[in-house]
Motif scaffolding. Structure first.
Motif, PDB file in Angstrom:
ATOM      1  N   ALA A 146     -16.231  -4.310   1.548  1.00  0.00           N
ATOM      2  CA  ALA A 146     -14.915  -3.832   1.992  1.00  0.00           C
ATOM      3  C   ALA A 146     -14.679  -4.088   3.477  1.00  0.00           C
ATOM      4  CB  ALA A 146     -14.777  -2.343   1.686  1.00  0.00           C
ATOM      5  N   ASP A 147     -15.661  -4.614   4.172  1.00  0.00           N
ATOM      6  CA  ASP A 147     -15.518  -4.878   5.599  1.00  0.00           C
ATOM      7  C   ASP A 147     -14.296  -5.767   5.848  1.00  0.00           C
ATOM      8  OD1 ASP A 147     -16.221  -4.741   8.297  1.00  0.00           O
ATOM      9  OD2 ASP A 147     -17.545  -6.482   8.184  1.00  0.00           O
ATOM     10  N   GLY A 148     -13.377  -5.277   6.682  1.00  0.00           N
ATOM     11  CA  GLY A 148     -12.177  -6.043   7.024  1.00  0.00           C
ATOM     12  C   GLY A 148     -11.062  -5.964   5.993  1.00  0.00           C
ATOM     13  N   LYS A 149     -11.245  -5.177   4.963  1.00  0.00           N
ATOM     14  CA  LYS A 149     -10.277  -5.113   3.861  1.00  0.00           C
ATOM     15  C   LYS A 149      -9.342  -3.911   3.998  1.00  0.00           C
ATOM     16  CE  LYS A 149     -12.483  -8.389   1.550  1.00  0.00           C
ATOM     17  NZ  LYS A 149     -12.017  -9.717   1.429  1.00  0.00           N
ATOM     18  N   ALA A 150      -8.206  -3.999   3.310  1.00  0.00           N
ATOM     19  CA  ALA A 150      -7.259  -2.889   3.190  1.00  0.00           C
ATOM     20  C   ALA A 150      -7.364  -2.356   1.770  1.00  0.00           C
ATOM     21  CB  ALA A 150      -5.843  -3.360   3.482  1.00  0.00           C
ATOM     22  N   ILE A 151      -7.754  -1.094   1.662  1.00  0.00           N
ATOM     23  CA  ILE A 151      -7.961  -0.468   0.358  1.00  0.00           C
ATOM     24  C   ILE A 151      -6.844   0.532   0.114  1.00  0.00           C
ATOM     25  CG2 ILE A 151      -9.520   1.005  -0.989  1.00  0.00           C
ATOM     26  CD1 ILE A 151     -11.742  -0.168   0.981  1.00  0.00           C
ATOM     27  N   THR A 152      -6.317   0.523  -1.107  1.00  0.00           N
ATOM     28  CA  THR A 152      -5.332   1.521  -1.514  1.00  0.00           C
ATOM     29  C   THR A 152      -5.900   2.284  -2.690  1.00  0.00           C
ATOM     30  OG1 THR A 152      -3.509   0.056  -0.850  1.00  0.00           O
ATOM     31  CG2 THR A 152      -2.958   1.918  -2.290  1.00  0.00           C
ATOM     32  N   THR A 153      -5.914   3.598  -2.556  1.00  0.00           N
ATOM     33  CA  THR A 153      -6.323   4.476  -3.645  1.00  0.00           C
ATOM     34  C   THR A 153      -5.069   5.142  -4.196  1.00  0.00           C
ATOM     35  OG1 THR A 153      -6.606   6.450  -2.284  1.00  0.00           O
ATOM     36  CG2 THR A 153      -8.506   4.941  -2.458  1.00  0.00           C
ATOM     37  N   ILE A 154      -5.219   5.890  -5.269  1.00  0.00           N
ATOM     38  CA  ILE A 154      -4.059   6.578  -5.850  1.00  0.00           C
ATOM     39  C   ILE A 154      -3.430   7.533  -4.838  1.00  0.00           C
ATOM     40  CG2 ILE A 154      -5.355   8.484  -6.897  1.00  0.00           C
ATOM     41  CD1 ILE A 154      -2.335   6.615  -8.455  1.00  0.00           C
TER      42      ILE A 154
END
Length: 175
Positions: A68-76
């Motif tokens: 996930a390094d450098g990533k944009a994560i979207t959770t609910i």
């Protein structure tokens, strides 16, 4: 062994040292408190742990946190508007009765959100295929499929090579 990674979750920046063996699901739930993603099968087959990573759905139980390094994560937790208003997809799931116990719902909502944001139009069979990585034991899949279709209503397809795009262009010319 630990590695320092930086990423965002629902627009909030994080920089943490994480165990290289830790899954993204473990990081989200146990260290950051994002409990919307559920631990289901643990092997990437049920979809209960789905999150969006740079807009694409992934099973977070088999996605290593270090990736996930450098990533944009979207959770609910990040799908509704800042003022708390539900998204079009969330509303469609409620209106179509596509929620029961709620265990699978976050993953299904996130995958459907990715579909609505893809810029593509989907046939019923394509939607079935796109949602096939999610298991639900309560609702039956008809209501889930109806909710996904409702989420895409009014969607303007922008994929010029798509037959749906060509159909929309023909309809526009007829008007």
């Amino acid at each position: 062994m630990f590695k320092k990674i930086s990423f965002t979750v629902n627009g909030k920046s994080y920089s943490l040292d994480v165990d290289v063996r830790m899954s993204l699901l473990e990081l989200l739930r146990n260290q950051l408190g994002y409990t919307g993603a559920k631990q289901g099968c643990g092997v990437g087959e049920c979809g209960a742990c789905s999150v969006l990573i740079d807009g694409t759905p992934y099973d977070s139980c088999i996605y290593l946190a270090v990736w996930a390094d450098g990533k944009a994560i979207t959770t609910i937790e990040g799908v509704a508007a800042k003022n708390g208003e539900l998204s079009k997809v969330q509303k469609a799931f409620i209106e179509e009765g596509a929620v029961q116990c709620g265990f699978c719902t976050p993953g299904l909502v996130l995958t459907t959100t990715a579909l609505t944001e893809s810029g593509k139009d989907y046939t019923r069979d394509e939607l079935k295929r796109e949602l096939s990585g999610h298991l639900c034991r309560c609702t039956g899949y008809q209501n889930i499929l109806k909710a996904a279709e409702k989420s895409l209503e009014g969607h303007i397809c922008t994929c010029v090579d798509s037959p749906h795009y060509k159909q929309q262009q023909e309809k526009a010319k007829e008007r």
